[in-house]
Design an enzyme around this catalytic site. Sequence first.
Site, PDB file in Angstrom:
ATOM      1  N   TYR A 159       0.911  -1.007  -0.425  1.00  0.00           N
ATOM      2  CA  TYR A 159      -0.448   0.097  -0.166  1.00  0.00           C
ATOM      3  C   TYR A 159       0.656   1.355   0.188  1.00  0.00           C
ATOM      4  O   TYR A 159       0.921   1.880  -0.486  1.00  0.00           O
ATOM      5  CB  TYR A 159      -0.788  -0.161   1.565  1.00  0.00           C
ATOM      6  CG  TYR A 159      -1.667   1.027   0.932  1.00  0.00           C
ATOM      7  CD1 TYR A 159      -2.691   1.488   0.573  1.00  0.00           C
ATOM      8  CD2 TYR A 159      -0.903   2.113   2.165  1.00  0.00           C
ATOM      9  CE1 TYR A 159      -3.376   2.385   1.088  1.00  0.00           C
ATOM     10  CE2 TYR A 159      -2.124   3.163   2.569  1.00  0.00           C
ATOM     11  CZ  TYR A 159      -3.507   3.577   1.874  1.00  0.00           C
ATOM     12  OH  TYR A 159      -4.106   4.843   1.509  1.00  0.00           O
ATOM     13  N   LYS A 163       1.064   4.390  -2.395  1.00  0.00           N
ATOM     14  CA  LYS A 163       0.731   5.792  -2.343  1.00  0.00           C
ATOM     15  C   LYS A 163       1.796   6.741  -1.881  1.00  0.00           C
ATOM     16  O   LYS A 163       2.010   7.986  -2.547  1.00  0.00           O
ATOM     17  CB  LYS A 163       0.483   5.519  -0.811  1.00  0.00           C
ATOM     18  CG  LYS A 163      -1.099   5.562  -0.556  1.00  0.00           C
ATOM     19  CD  LYS A 163      -2.448   6.060  -1.248  1.00  0.00           C
ATOM     20  CE  LYS A 163      -3.636   6.216  -1.004  1.00  0.00           C
ATOM     21  NZ  LYS A 163      -4.340   6.710  -1.832  1.00  0.00           N
TER      22      LYS A 163
HETATM   23  N1  NAP Z   1      -8.498   5.720   6.118  1.00  0.00           N
HETATM   24  C1  NAP Z   1      -7.400   5.779   6.279  1.00  0.00           C
HETATM   25  O1  NAP Z   1      -6.593   5.778   7.652  1.00  0.00           O
HETATM   26  C2  NAP Z   1      -6.362   6.547   5.772  1.00  0.00           C
HETATM   27  C3  NAP Z   1      -5.781   6.871   5.489  1.00  0.00           C
HETATM   28  C4  NAP Z   1      -4.987   8.114   4.963  1.00  0.00           C
HETATM   29  C5  NAP Z   1      -5.499   7.830   3.299  1.00  0.00           C
HETATM   30  N2  NAP Z   1      -6.264   7.197   3.172  1.00  0.00           N
HETATM   31  C6  NAP Z   1      -6.687   7.673   1.492  1.00  0.00           C
HETATM   32  O2  NAP Z   1      -8.358   7.845   2.103  1.00  0.00           O
HETATM   33  C7  NAP Z   1      -9.245   7.770   0.445  1.00  0.00           C
HETATM   34  C8  NAP Z   1     -10.142   7.741   0.930  1.00  0.00           C
HETATM   35  O3  NAP Z   1     -10.345   6.411   1.982  1.00  0.00           O
HETATM   36  P1  NAP Z   1     -11.690   6.242   2.991  1.00  0.00           P
HETATM   37  O4  NAP Z   1     -10.526   6.029   4.470  1.00  0.00           O
HETATM   38  O5  NAP Z   1     -11.981   7.346   2.564  1.00  0.00           O
HETATM   39  O6  NAP Z   1     -11.446   4.553   2.881  1.00  0.00           O
HETATM   40  P2  NAP Z   1     -13.010   3.900   1.985  1.00  0.00           P
HETATM   41  O7  NAP Z   1     -14.623   5.326   2.316  1.00  0.00           O
HETATM   42  O8  NAP Z   1     -12.866   2.679   1.980  1.00  0.00           O
HETATM   43  O9  NAP Z   1     -13.008   4.994   0.649  1.00  0.00           O
HETATM   44  C9  NAP Z   1     -12.360   4.225  -0.169  1.00  0.00           C
HETATM   45  C10 NAP Z   1     -12.953   4.358  -1.851  1.00  0.00           C
HETATM   46  O10 NAP Z   1     -12.128   4.171  -2.972  1.00  0.00           O
HETATM   47  C11 NAP Z   1     -13.247   3.208  -3.400  1.00  0.00           C
HETATM   48  N3  NAP Z   1     -12.524   1.841  -4.503  1.00  0.00           N
HETATM   49  C12 NAP Z   1     -11.701   1.069  -4.252  1.00  0.00           C
HETATM   50  N4  NAP Z   1     -11.800   0.684  -4.899  1.00  0.00           N
HETATM   51  C13 NAP Z   1     -12.225   1.165  -6.153  1.00  0.00           C
HETATM   52  C14 NAP Z   1     -11.869   0.724  -7.288  1.00  0.00           C
HETATM   53  N5  NAP Z   1     -11.011  -0.632  -8.012  1.00  0.00           N
HETATM   54  N6  NAP Z   1     -12.807   1.636  -8.889  1.00  0.00           N
HETATM   55  C15 NAP Z   1     -13.376   2.823  -7.995  1.00  0.00           C
HETATM   56  N7  NAP Z   1     -13.542   2.469  -6.560  1.00  0.00           N
HETATM   57  C16 NAP Z   1     -12.569   2.499  -6.099  1.00  0.00           C
HETATM   58  C17 NAP Z   1     -14.080   2.833  -3.144  1.00  0.00           C
HETATM   59  O11 NAP Z   1     -15.217   2.420  -3.279  1.00  0.00           O
HETATM   60  P3  NAP Z   1     -16.518   1.437  -2.997  1.00  0.00           P
HETATM   61  O12 NAP Z   1     -17.439   1.885  -2.307  1.00  0.00           O
HETATM   62  O13 NAP Z   1     -16.874   0.701  -4.854  1.00  0.00           O
HETATM   63  O14 NAP Z   1     -15.909   0.268  -2.657  1.00  0.00           O
HETATM   64  C18 NAP Z   1     -14.113   3.899  -1.803  1.00  0.00           C
HETATM   65  O15 NAP Z   1     -15.365   5.004  -2.496  1.00  0.00           O
HETATM   66  C19 NAP Z   1      -8.585   6.363   0.077  1.00  0.00           C
HETATM   67  O16 NAP Z   1      -7.107   6.802  -1.129  1.00  0.00           O
HETATM   68  C20 NAP Z   1      -7.183   5.968   1.113  1.00  0.00           C
HETATM   69  O17 NAP Z   1      -6.223   5.210   0.951  1.00  0.00           O
HETATM   70  C21 NAP Z   1      -7.204   6.585   4.172  1.00  0.00           C
END
Ligand code: NAP
Lengths: 254, 452
Positions: A159, A163
């Site tokens: 991951y 990133k």
């Molecule tokens: N949560 C954390 O701790 C954290 C920390 C740092 C950065 N981030 C980053 O922040 C962003 C949002 O994360 P979040 O925490 O809000 O998690 P989340 O609610 O799981 O959001 C992830 C999103 O990515 C979409 N996605 C995943 N695979 C996909 C694909 N193949 N095609 C199209 N869409 C896809 C998911 O869609 P579905 O609903 O269809 O699954 C969902 O909308 C991500 O880039 C993550 O890496 C998160």
Amino acid sequence: MNDAHGSPQTVVVFGGSSEIALAVLSRLAARRTRTVVLAGRNPAALEAAAGALREAGVTSVEAVVFEALETDGHAALVDDIFDRHGDVDLVLMAFGELGDQATLEDNPPAAARLARVNYVASVSIGLAVAARLRAQGHGNLVALSSVAAERPRRSNFVYGSSKAGMDAFFRGLGDALRGSGARVVVVRPGFVRTRMTAGMAEAPFATTPEAVADGVVRALETGAETVWVPPRLRWVMTVLRHLPAPLFRKLGDG
Amino acid sequence: MGRELLAGWGRTAPTAADVCRPASDADAVAALAGAPARGAVARGLGRSYGDAAQNAGGTVISTARLEGLTWVDEAAGVVRAAGGASLAGVMALLSPHGRALCVVPGTRHVTVGGAVAADVHGKNHPADGSFARHVVELTLATPGGLRHLTPAGNPDLFWATAGGMGLTGVVVDATLSTMAVETEAVRVVSRRAGDLDEVMAAMDAEAGRHRYAVAWLDGLAKGRATGRGVVGWGDHAGAGDLPPAWQAEPSRRSVAVPPWLAGLRVPGPAVAALNQVRYHRSRAADTTTVEPLDRFLFPLDAVDGWNRLYGPAGFVQYQFVVPFAAGDVVRTALERLRDAGCPPFLAVLKRMGAADPGPLSFPMPGWTLALDFPTATAGLAGVLDALDEVVAGAGGRVYLAKDARLRPELVGAMYPAVDRWREVQRDVDPAGVLTSDLGRRLGLVRPRAGAG
Ligand SMILES: NC(=O)c1ccc[n+]([C@@H]2O[C@H](COP(=O)([O-])OP(=O)(O)OC[C@H]3O[C@@H](n4cnc5c(N)ncnc54)[C@H](OP(=O)(O)O)[C@@H]3O)[C@@H](O)[C@H]2O)c1
Ligand SMILES: Cc1cc2nc3c(=O)[nH]c(=O)nc-3n(C[C@H](O)[C@H](O)[C@H](O)COP(=O)(O)OP(=O)(O)OC[C@H]3O[C@@H](n4cnc5c(N)ncnc54)[C@H](O)[C@@H]3O)c2cc1C
């Protein structure tokens, strides 16, 4: 158009069901945002998000199908959205997959798939969006990167490396867009409590989608190019980046 | 023609456009006719604070090469100025003939076209109205060709252009009536006032007695001192008013903000200290001085590029007017801003008189307060949104030439005749060529289909 405080009127989200994205949108809806396009792969999740946004005062919400892995179609998808909506003031890149490191290490195809979602799709969407922002002469692109991009760690380097790739890409894209009226903001949250991290042991400085949203809104106001959430992670990571490898390994995965 | 990144005087929300610089009226018409899908708008000297003279992704028609000045009737003081001529240039032509412009804003570095498009006002609004009142005739380049407009002959388009923020066409020239002045000096009476009530009472008491009146308020003063300031009244000096040693000095050279300082942001405490000094240096009793006209009218012109002192995020000016009956809104604004931790760095209060007929012209009878803030002040966006509601609720409005942030939903409440203005605008521009960042943001004009 964006106003003086960077508040957008029209927003497009890739990863439209992301919890962090929805927290950002609810902040923006309280300001100027009246039109939102949610691009994602799960229609039911997008519809639920759309309902919440309408309640928050967004007058026009549209869901469009977006699969990160289908990179060949990304430019056409982006063009279609821009053609139908005129000015797009903010594009939020919120799709991503965390994966389970141990499982991925045993499954190279799955690991490569994750890298394609997090990094490769960022490139294809990012370039297509940049071309349109450049043509319209304005607009912000906000990319949700991660602290994991800063230095690879034993416990999540598949991951983390994906990133790191997207983070580097968007910083470079920001430089490429200088003078075009468009701007790129790279956001590096630490551990955020969302469904992505549900069930995992919390890392230090764990935070919330709302805190990430506040960081994004503030960056739009001040013109900052990188945002850490919480902000002190910037200093923590500055130190960690320079730690000797043996010590870093001990701290990171002890 | 090349892409340039353009911002207003506040340096917020810069956007890129293709800038062309027509050298003739015909070129200006051609620039409109040949505009791309994202349209075109005029730009003068970029002294509007927000996004009025920007057009992201489209054409911006700079009037820099439309600069000519000619006398129409020297004896009567009627002059024709090209749309890109600066008011400084017009004043330089007039002054040897003992004439002056009837209305000027707080800087002389604006163009005649910009002064018409914003229907600018000065410190003498109750006495002399706004800029368009002194325009005898206009030539407007429109997508359909050149139009010659007079207030009597073409009232709809004339008054849609005055205050119309460039969205009815490019003013390529304007014929102006001017006033006779005996000297290049102003007799100024000033007095400091310890709080807002005292400031407003003093201005009310002297209303109608002087041509010019303005109050500078110490926006960082707190508690009972909220709204304290220095009130100044001015009248053109007669030859007999001048002290014996007075010489018609050439207009004072300005100093520039050095580049090394421009990158820094002047911190709030320094501004508070300067405000303190300015307040305490003034006297509580009337002080009469004779000042050069330009120093009195354009105090900020003494420092070139002062807008850069606010740093890269720039600054926002919030200027509103409310009817006299709602004068308490002035206090409400200062108090709410103070309570929210967003005190203005600069605050200027004036009285306004009768309005011009322009549907988008800003002035109306009442109090107008102009406030400057660093853009990135935490919480500022929210307080200003709340103040918009108060201002609109009181029957007031914010000034579009300063605006960079108004919520489009409030335009109709603040400018009740906006729909009439839209009709005239569509008549002159049926294809939707004329547009600007401000026009898009506030929904004043409808961008052309496929103009994304
Ligand atoms: N949560 C954390 O701790 C954290 C920390 C740092 C950065 N981030 C980053 O922040 C962003 C949002 O994360 P979040 O925490 O809000 O998690 P989340 O609610 O799981 O959001 C992830 C999103 O990515 C979409 N996605 C995943 N695979 C996909 C694909 N193949 N095609 C199209 N869409 C896809 C998911 O869609 P579905 O609903 O269809 O699954 C969902 O909308 C991500 O880039 C993550 O890496 C998160
Ligand atoms: C220090 C300072 C003090 C000021 N004080 C005052 C004041 O006291 N009172 C007041 O009313 N204003 C004041 N202003 C605002 C200023 O007078 C207006 O914004 C004015 O419109 C600026 O003229 P400009 O030539 O710089 O126009 P720009 O800022 O370049 O353009 C302003 C608007 O005019 C339009 N425009 C410009 N040229 C033309 C043209 N030839 N034809 C058609 N449209 C055109 C543009 O499209 C845009 O909508 C002040 C500004 C500053 C920086």
